[in-house]
Write a protein that holds these residues in place. Structure first.
Motif, PDB file in Angstrom:
ATOM      1  N   SER A  69      57.441  78.524  44.426  1.00 17.89           N
ATOM      2  CA  SER A  69      56.390  78.957  43.512  1.00 17.89           C
ATOM      3  C   SER A  69      55.768  80.256  44.000  1.00 17.89           C
ATOM      4  O   SER A  69      55.847  80.592  45.177  1.00 17.89           O
ATOM      5  CB  SER A  69      55.317  77.848  43.452  1.00 17.89           C
ATOM      6  N   ASP A  70      55.160  80.986  43.076  1.00 16.45           N
ATOM      7  CA  ASP A  70      54.344  82.140  43.445  1.00 16.45           C
ATOM      8  C   ASP A  70      52.977  81.959  42.805  1.00 16.45           C
ATOM      9  O   ASP A  70      52.870  81.526  41.644  1.00 16.45           O
ATOM     10  CB  ASP A  70      54.980  83.444  42.963  1.00 16.45           C
ATOM     11  N   ILE A  71      51.921  82.271  43.539  1.00 16.29           N
ATOM     12  CA  ILE A  71      50.559  82.061  43.037  1.00 16.29           C
ATOM     13  C   ILE A  71      50.299  82.856  41.772  1.00 16.29           C
ATOM     14  O   ILE A  71      49.559  82.428  40.893  1.00 16.29           O
ATOM     15  CB  ILE A  71      49.511  82.428  44.120  1.00 16.29           C
ATOM     16  N   MET A  72      50.917  84.022  41.639  1.00 19.94           N
ATOM     17  CA  MET A  72      50.666  84.857  40.471  1.00 19.94           C
ATOM     18  C   MET A  72      51.498  84.454  39.246  1.00 19.94           C
ATOM     19  O   MET A  72      51.414  85.095  38.202  1.00 19.94           O
ATOM     20  CB  MET A  72      50.936  86.327  40.804  1.00 19.94           C
ATOM     21  N   CYS A  73      52.265  83.376  39.360  1.00 21.09           N
ATOM     22  CA  CYS A  73      53.103  82.901  38.253  1.00 21.09           C
ATOM     23  C   CYS A  73      52.322  81.904  37.396  1.00 21.09           C
ATOM     24  O   CYS A  73      52.005  80.803  37.862  1.00 21.09           O
ATOM     25  CB  CYS A  73      54.362  82.237  38.815  1.00 21.09           C
ATOM     26  N   PRO A  74      52.002  82.253  36.148  1.00 25.17           N
ATOM     27  CA  PRO A  74      51.205  81.346  35.308  1.00 25.17           C
ATOM     28  C   PRO A  74      51.917  80.032  34.993  1.00 25.17           C
ATOM     29  O   PRO A  74      51.277  78.991  34.829  1.00 25.17           O
ATOM     30  CB  PRO A  74      50.956  82.165  34.033  1.00 25.17           C
ATOM     31  N   VAL A 109      50.298  82.253  27.407  1.00 24.52           N
ATOM     32  CA  VAL A 109      50.282  81.324  28.543  1.00 24.52           C
ATOM     33  C   VAL A 109      48.894  80.702  28.722  1.00 24.52           C
ATOM     34  O   VAL A 109      48.773  79.588  29.237  1.00 24.52           O
ATOM     35  CB  VAL A 109      50.762  81.992  29.849  1.00 24.52           C
ATOM     36  N   THR A 110      47.847  81.402  28.282  1.00 23.63           N
ATOM     37  CA  THR A 110      46.494  80.836  28.327  1.00 23.63           C
ATOM     38  C   THR A 110      46.424  79.600  27.443  1.00 23.63           C
ATOM     39  O   THR A 110      45.854  78.568  27.823  1.00 23.63           O
ATOM     40  CB  THR A 110      45.446  81.868  27.868  1.00 23.63           C
ATOM     41  N   ASP A 111      47.012  79.698  26.246  1.00 22.10           N
ATOM     42  CA  ASP A 111      47.032  78.552  25.324  1.00 22.10           C
ATOM     43  C   ASP A 111      47.874  77.413  25.895  1.00 22.10           C
ATOM     44  O   ASP A 111      47.510  76.232  25.770  1.00 22.10           O
ATOM     45  CB  ASP A 111      47.587  78.983  23.963  1.00 22.10           C
ATOM     46  N   MET A 112      48.993  77.750  26.527  1.00 22.29           N
ATOM     47  CA  MET A 112      49.838  76.724  27.129  1.00 22.29           C
ATOM     48  C   MET A 112      49.101  76.026  28.261  1.00 22.29           C
ATOM     49  O   MET A 112      49.174  74.802  28.419  1.00 22.29           O
ATOM     50  CB  MET A 112      51.139  77.343  27.647  1.00 22.29           C
ATOM     51  N   ALA A 113      48.384  76.809  29.077  1.00 27.69           N
ATOM     52  CA  ALA A 113      47.620  76.238  30.184  1.00 27.69           C
ATOM     53  C   ALA A 113      46.539  75.287  29.672  1.00 27.69           C
ATOM     54  O   ALA A 113      46.298  74.226  30.256  1.00 27.69           O
ATOM     55  CB  ALA A 113      46.991  77.353  31.017  1.00 27.69           C
ATOM     56  N   ALA A 114      45.904  75.659  28.570  1.00 26.55           N
ATOM     57  CA  ALA A 114      44.842  74.817  27.997  1.00 26.55           C
ATOM     58  C   ALA A 114      45.379  73.452  27.593  1.00 26.55           C
ATOM     59  O   ALA A 114      44.664  72.447  27.654  1.00 26.55           O
ATOM     60  CB  ALA A 114      44.209  75.518  26.802  1.00 26.55           C
ATOM     61  N   LEU A 170      44.019  73.303  31.907  1.00 28.36           N
ATOM     62  CA  LEU A 170      43.713  74.437  32.779  1.00 28.36           C
ATOM     63  C   LEU A 170      43.026  75.547  31.990  1.00 28.36           C
ATOM     64  O   LEU A 170      43.337  75.767  30.821  1.00 28.36           O
ATOM     65  CB  LEU A 170      44.992  74.982  33.419  1.00 28.36           C
ATOM     66  N   THR A 171      42.130  76.262  32.648  1.00 29.78           N
ATOM     67  CA  THR A 171      41.437  77.382  32.025  1.00 29.78           C
ATOM     68  C   THR A 171      41.875  78.682  32.688  1.00 29.78           C
ATOM     69  O   THR A 171      41.590  78.921  33.862  1.00 29.78           O
ATOM     70  CB  THR A 171      39.911  77.236  32.169  1.00 29.78           C
ATOM     71  N   TYR A 172      42.603  79.509  31.936  1.00 32.79           N
ATOM     72  CA  TYR A 172      43.021  80.816  32.440  1.00 32.79           C
ATOM     73  C   TYR A 172      42.059  81.873  31.899  1.00 32.79           C
ATOM     74  O   TYR A 172      41.751  81.893  30.707  1.00 32.79           O
ATOM     75  CB  TYR A 172      44.436  81.158  31.971  1.00 32.79           C
ATOM     76  N   ASP A 173      41.603  82.758  32.761  1.00 35.10           N
ATOM     77  CA  ASP A 173      40.743  83.864  32.342  1.00 35.10           C
ATOM     78  C   ASP A 173      41.351  85.157  32.875  1.00 35.10           C
ATOM     79  O   ASP A 173      40.946  85.679  33.928  1.00 35.10           O
ATOM     80  CB  ASP A 173      39.328  83.662  32.878  1.00 35.10           C
ATOM     81  N   PHE A 174      42.325  85.695  32.151  1.00 34.93           N
ATOM     82  CA  PHE A 174      43.039  86.879  32.602  1.00 34.93           C
ATOM     83  C   PHE A 174      42.168  88.130  32.622  1.00 34.93           C
ATOM     84  O   PHE A 174      42.505  89.109  33.285  1.00 34.93           O
ATOM     85  CB  PHE A 174      44.280  87.116  31.742  1.00 34.93           C
ATOM     86  N   ASP A 175      41.049  88.101  31.908  1.00 33.85           N
ATOM     87  CA  ASP A 175      40.149  89.251  31.934  1.00 33.85           C
ATOM     88  C   ASP A 175      39.519  89.419  33.319  1.00 33.85           C
ATOM     89  O   ASP A 175      39.072  90.508  33.686  1.00 33.85           O
ATOM     90  CB  ASP A 175      39.044  89.100  30.882  1.00 33.85           C
ATOM     91  N   LYS A 176      39.497  88.328  34.097  1.00 36.42           N
ATOM     92  CA  LYS A 176      38.905  88.356  35.440  1.00 36.42           C
ATOM     93  C   LYS A 176      39.960  88.453  36.543  1.00 36.42           C
ATOM     94  O   LYS A 176      39.635  88.766  37.689  1.00 36.42           O
ATOM     95  CB  LYS A 176      38.064  87.092  35.661  1.00 36.42           C
ATOM     96  N   THR A 177      41.224  88.173  36.212  1.00 39.82           N
ATOM     97  CA  THR A 177      42.279  88.126  37.227  1.00 39.82           C
ATOM     98  C   THR A 177      42.457  89.467  37.934  1.00 39.82           C
ATOM     99  O   THR A 177      42.542  90.511  37.295  1.00 39.82           O
ATOM    100  CB  THR A 177      43.615  87.699  36.600  1.00 39.82           C
ATOM    101  N   ILE A 178      42.511  89.421  39.255  1.00 38.89           N
ATOM    102  CA  ILE A 178      42.707  90.625  40.064  1.00 38.89           C
ATOM    103  C   ILE A 178      44.180  90.744  40.455  1.00 38.89           C
ATOM    104  O   ILE A 178      44.714  89.855  41.118  1.00 38.89           O
ATOM    105  CB  ILE A 178      41.843  90.575  41.341  1.00 38.89           C
TER     106      ILE A 178
END
Length: 233
Positions: free
Chosen positions: A7-12, A77-82, A86-94
């Motif tokens: 796995s990679d941490i940056m992989c949604p 992927v945000t919708d898939m995570a939901a 899971l809550t993805y907030d890509f606007d905050k992702t660094i």
């Protein structure tokens, strides 16, 4: 029985795959006999950590698409995570190189806290907008998990666990891992991608049944003996 997860941490899809696998494991009757080991994989090994850039920008440049197309991909992927809670907030992702985060996972493995560390890293990256390449961030995770802060400080200031990460990546190449998440069950069966819980459950059952056949329980013939508490009969 061991289940290894590249796995990679940056992989949604890896975070989603983790949740789906956990759902199948919760339904599995012999879950207490399953050992999980996370393996390192780098999707963007040359990526430069840049807190000033949005992940949408990074994806657009990486994929050669427009910013709007990149946002659309992230929304998918945000919708898939939901759907798995899971809550993805890509606007905050660094955008961050994950190599040091993988070193931290190997550090946590020494203390039996690798799975918990993986969860913290995923949440930090996709939900909380934390920089997973930042040493202070990793030290914060270590404190949260009750790990040795001084030992981690020393490790991150050296080349500790670099070879462990590289070894995982090389092993992935040897067994034919082309993408992540990649789940290997007892080195007999593999599941590629964030499959449904049913797929994971069926693979768990099949591999565990075969594992049990290869590791039968001892048949004990009782006789006169003394137990650890000193009783003899």
């Amino acid at each position: 029985m061991k289940v290894e997860i590249w796995s990679d941490i940056m992989c949604p899809f890896c975070y989603i795959g983790k949740r789906r696998f956990e759902e199948s494991l919760a339904q599995f009757n012999n879950g207490e006999n399953i050992e999980i080991e996370w393996k390192s994989f780098l999707l963007s090994p040359d990526m430069k950590t840049d807190p000033t850039k949005s992940i949408h920008q990074f994806l657009a440049e990486h994929k050669g698409v427009s910013l709007e197309e990149a946002k659309g991909m992230n929304q998918y992927v945000t919708d898939m995570a939901a759907s798995v809670g899971l809550t993805y907030d890509f606007d905050k992702t660094i955008p961050a190189n994950s190599f040091n985060a993988h070193r931290f996972l190997h550090f946590a493995k020494q203390y039996g806290k690798q799975n918990e560390a993986e969860e913290l890293l995923f949440k930090a990256y996709f939900t909380e907008g934390k920089n997973i390449d930042d040493t202070e961030t990793l030290l914060g995770f270590a404190k949260e998990l009750g790990l040795d802060i001084a030992a981690l400080t020393q490790a991150m200031g050296s080349e500790a666990f670099v070879n462990d990460v590289i070894a995982d990546i090389q092993e992935a190449q040897q067994i034919g891992v082309r993408g992540v998440p990649f789940f290997v069950f007892d080195r007999k069966y593999a599941v590629s991608g964030a499959q449904t819980p049913d797929v994971f459950f069926q693979t768990l059952e099949r591999s565990y049944d075969e594992w049990q056949q290869a590791h039968p329980k001892l048949t004990i013939i009782e006789g006169d003996s003394c137990s650890v508490d000193g009783d003899c009969n």
